[in-house]
Design a protein around this motif. Structure first.
Motif, PDB file in Angstrom:
ATOM      1  N   ASN A 174     -11.669   8.922  -4.118  1.00 59.76           N
ATOM      2  CA  ASN A 174     -10.629   9.371  -3.183  1.00 59.76           C
ATOM      3  C   ASN A 174      -9.237   9.328  -3.795  1.00 59.76           C
ATOM      4  OD1 ASN A 174      -9.824   6.645  -2.983  1.00 59.76           O
ATOM      5  ND2 ASN A 174     -11.168   6.290  -1.237  1.00 59.76           N
ATOM      6  N   PHE A 175      -9.070   8.615  -4.905  1.00 60.20           N
ATOM      7  CA  PHE A 175      -7.777   8.614  -5.583  1.00 60.20           C
ATOM      8  C   PHE A 175      -7.458   9.982  -6.177  1.00 60.20           C
ATOM      9  CE2 PHE A 175      -5.869   8.146  -9.897  1.00 60.20           C
ATOM     10  CZ  PHE A 175      -4.561   7.941  -9.481  1.00 60.20           C
TER      11      PHE A 175
ATOM     12  N   ARG B 142       0.860  -1.183   0.000  1.00 60.73           N
ATOM     13  CA  ARG B 142       0.000   0.000   0.000  1.00 60.73           C
ATOM     14  C   ARG B 142       0.894   1.230   0.000  1.00 60.73           C
ATOM     15  NH1 ARG B 142      -2.673   3.816   3.292  1.00 60.73           N
ATOM     16  NH2 ARG B 142      -4.829   4.202   2.616  1.00 60.73           N
TER      17      ARG B 142
ATOM     18  N   GLU C  68       1.539   5.048   0.184  1.00 60.49           N
ATOM     19  CA  GLU C  68       0.936   6.291   0.668  1.00 60.49           C
ATOM     20  C   GLU C  68       1.934   7.425   0.503  1.00 60.49           C
ATOM     21  OE1 GLU C  68      -0.843   8.006   4.865  1.00 60.49           O
ATOM     22  OE2 GLU C  68      -1.348   5.964   4.251  1.00 60.49           O
TER      23      GLU C  68
ATOM     24  N   ARG D  88      -8.753  -3.129   0.005  1.00 61.91           N
ATOM     25  CA  ARG D  88      -8.316  -1.920  -0.676  1.00 61.91           C
ATOM     26  C   ARG D  88      -9.245  -0.761  -0.315  1.00 61.91           C
ATOM     27  NH1 ARG D  88      -9.097  -2.585  -6.260  1.00 61.91           N
ATOM     28  NH2 ARG D  88     -10.446  -4.363  -5.864  1.00 61.91           N
ATOM     29  N   THR D  89      -8.686   0.416  -0.292  1.00 63.76           N
ATOM     30  CA  THR D  89      -9.461   1.608   0.065  1.00 63.76           C
ATOM     31  C   THR D  89      -9.508   2.623  -1.062  1.00 63.76           C
ATOM     32  OG1 THR D  89      -7.513   2.683   1.033  1.00 63.76           O
ATOM     33  CG2 THR D  89      -8.883   1.347   2.505  1.00 63.76           C
ATOM     34  N   CYS D  90      -8.639   2.464  -2.044  1.00 64.57           N
ATOM     35  CA  CYS D  90      -8.532   3.467  -3.110  1.00 64.57           C
ATOM     36  C   CYS D  90      -9.580   3.220  -4.182  1.00 64.57           C
ATOM     37  CB  CYS D  90      -7.134   3.419  -3.719  1.00 64.57           C
ATOM     38  SG  CYS D  90      -6.903   4.580  -5.071  1.00 64.57           S
TER      39      CYS D  90
ATOM     40  N   LYS E  47      -1.999  12.028  -0.816  1.00 62.99           N
ATOM     41  CA  LYS E  47      -2.431  13.073   0.101  1.00 62.99           C
ATOM     42  C   LYS E  47      -1.680  14.368  -0.192  1.00 62.99           C
ATOM     43  CE  LYS E  47      -3.433   9.945   3.996  1.00 62.99           C
ATOM     44  NZ  LYS E  47      -3.090   9.630   5.412  1.00 62.99           N
TER      45      LYS E  47
ATOM     46  N   ASP F 152      -2.740  -1.166  -3.159  1.00 62.58           N
ATOM     47  CA  ASP F 152      -3.505   0.043  -2.875  1.00 62.58           C
ATOM     48  C   ASP F 152      -2.593   1.249  -2.954  1.00 62.58           C
ATOM     49  OD1 ASP F 152      -5.817   1.354  -2.326  1.00 62.58           O
ATOM     50  OD2 ASP F 152      -6.020   0.676  -0.265  1.00 62.58           O
TER      51      ASP F 152
ATOM     52  N   CYS G 125      -2.551   5.613  -1.919  1.00 63.37           N
ATOM     53  CA  CYS G 125      -3.214   6.740  -1.273  1.00 63.37           C
ATOM     54  C   CYS G 125      -2.382   7.997  -1.523  1.00 63.37           C
ATOM     55  CB  CYS G 125      -3.356   6.473   0.228  1.00 63.37           C
ATOM     56  SG  CYS G 125      -4.135   7.832   1.137  1.00 63.37           S
TER      57      CYS G 125
END
Length: 371
Positions: free
Chosen positions: A195-196, A144, A146, A189-191, A167, A163, A165
């Motif tokens: 939000n990507f 992941r 980030e 997965r969160t993306c 920011k 994944d 992220c």
């Protein structure tokens, strides 16, 4: 033969080490740039000696490429290079000291086939206040990724990861993503597409190859993104025509990018990892709503003549009043000249909003030329 080859490699490596050691021993004065990128370079103690020597100089550009055997553990004294501006590491293991607080002058960072942890990558990126260019290719460790750095302008990520992220990348103008592993439905997965893109409103060029577009298929696809990407001029993506959610994401991106000047789409067809929700083709076509008032160039690859592909082409032609050229490459391999001519007839029948729009077809069963 293998013994002879091994002996030859050892001889070349030994000669290389002697040359570098000799040059550093005789050198007088500052060392601003140090680059070594040999196909025969292996992990060895001499490399640590070079880095220690260079730590007493004001090195601004450092490149080390290990191409043979195991990765090399980068000595911690590399992280004391206070004036470093450009750093390229290939085939290395990276473990900075706990006291490391970043490279204050670093503007470009390239990691290829390096091993490091999620925490190390995040710390390196976030603690380099002048970082503008970041390239990560086939890195080992992070699953992941980030990233957070308000000064970053150019970003390239390619390899296996689950994944991602992003920011506070408000200055990002170019981003290229290439995922080499297919997304698994059971992976956490969160993306997703929303939000990507939330932190890259200033993006001008967006490239999504491999499985990346499909990796954004999480949850429901919005009809429109919460923001428009007014600065986006060029978009390139690989589209699985068997994956309806991926198609909807592509449509969503196009609808949210009113100032596109160039679009590149590579079609392909694969059931594996495809997400096909309960909806028909007409619903997907109904979501195509935008007008490309600044679009000049469209490049289409691997057109197979499927209905959804032709609908995309038809829509772009009908809604691009400034279009100059549409290029169709490597289309319709091995289906016969009759089907090729039928496809050409369909293309000719599509309405074009731009009177000067030209369609160039290549590799259509050797039927080349302008339509």
């Amino acid at each position: 033969m293998n013994v002879y080859r091994s002996l030859l490699v050892h001889m070349v490596m030994d000669k290389l080490l002697k040359i570098v050691n000799h040059v550093l021993l005789l050198h007088r004065g500052p060392v601003v740039t140090f680059k070594i990128s040999s196909l025969q370079l292996q992990a060895c103690s001499d490399i640590d000696s070079w880095v220690r020597y260079l730590s007493f100089h004001s090195v601004k550009e450092f490149k080390l490429q290990i191409s043979k055997s195991e990765c090399h553990n980068i000595p911690r004294c590399l992280f004391s290079f206070r004036q470093l501006i450009h750093l390229i590491l290939v085939g290395c293991i990276i473990v900075p000291p706990v006291t490391f607080q970043g490279f204050s002058c670093l503007r470009s960072l390239v990691f290829q086939k390096v091993t490091l942890s999620n925490a190390t990558l995040e710390r390196l990126v976030s603690t380099c206040p002048q970082l503008e260019t970041l390239e990560l290719v086939d890195i080992d460790g992070p699953t992941r990724i980030e990233l957070c750095n308000p000064k970053l302008k150019y970003l390239t990520i390619s390899g296996k990861f689950i994944d991602i992220c992003l920011k506070d990348l408000r200055m990002l103008v170019y981003a290229e993503f290439r995922t080499t592993n297919a997304p698994h439905p059971n992976q956490q997965r969160t993306c997703n597409v929303t939000n990507f893109l939330i932190s890259v409103l200033g993006i001008q060029v967006l490239v999504m190859h491999g499985w990346f577009l499909q990796s954004l298929v999480i949850g429901d696809v919005p009809r429109r993104l919460p923001s428009t990407y007014d600065h986006l001029k060029s978009i390139s993506f690989v589209l699985n025509v068997k994956d309806m959610k991926a198609i909807l994401i592509a449509i969503c991106l196009l609808d949210s990018s009113p100032n596109l000047r160039e679009i590149e789409i590579m079609f392909w067809s694969g059931r594996k990892s495809a997400v096909v929700p309960a909806m028909d083709l007409q619903e997907a076509k109904d979501q195509l709503e935008c007008t490309f008032n600044k679009l000049r160039v469209v490049n289409i690859s691997e057109l197979s003549g499927m209905e959804i592909e032709l609908e995309v082409v038809k829509f772009i032609l009908a809604n691009s009043p400034m279009l100059e050229i549409m290029i169709i490459n490597h289309a319709i391999i091995g289906i016969g000249i009759g089907n090729v001519l039928a496809l050409v007839k369909k293309l000719l029948g599509f309405k074009r909003a731009s009177p000067q729009a030209e369609i160039m077809c290549f590799d259509l069963e050797n039927l080349n030329g302008a339509i």
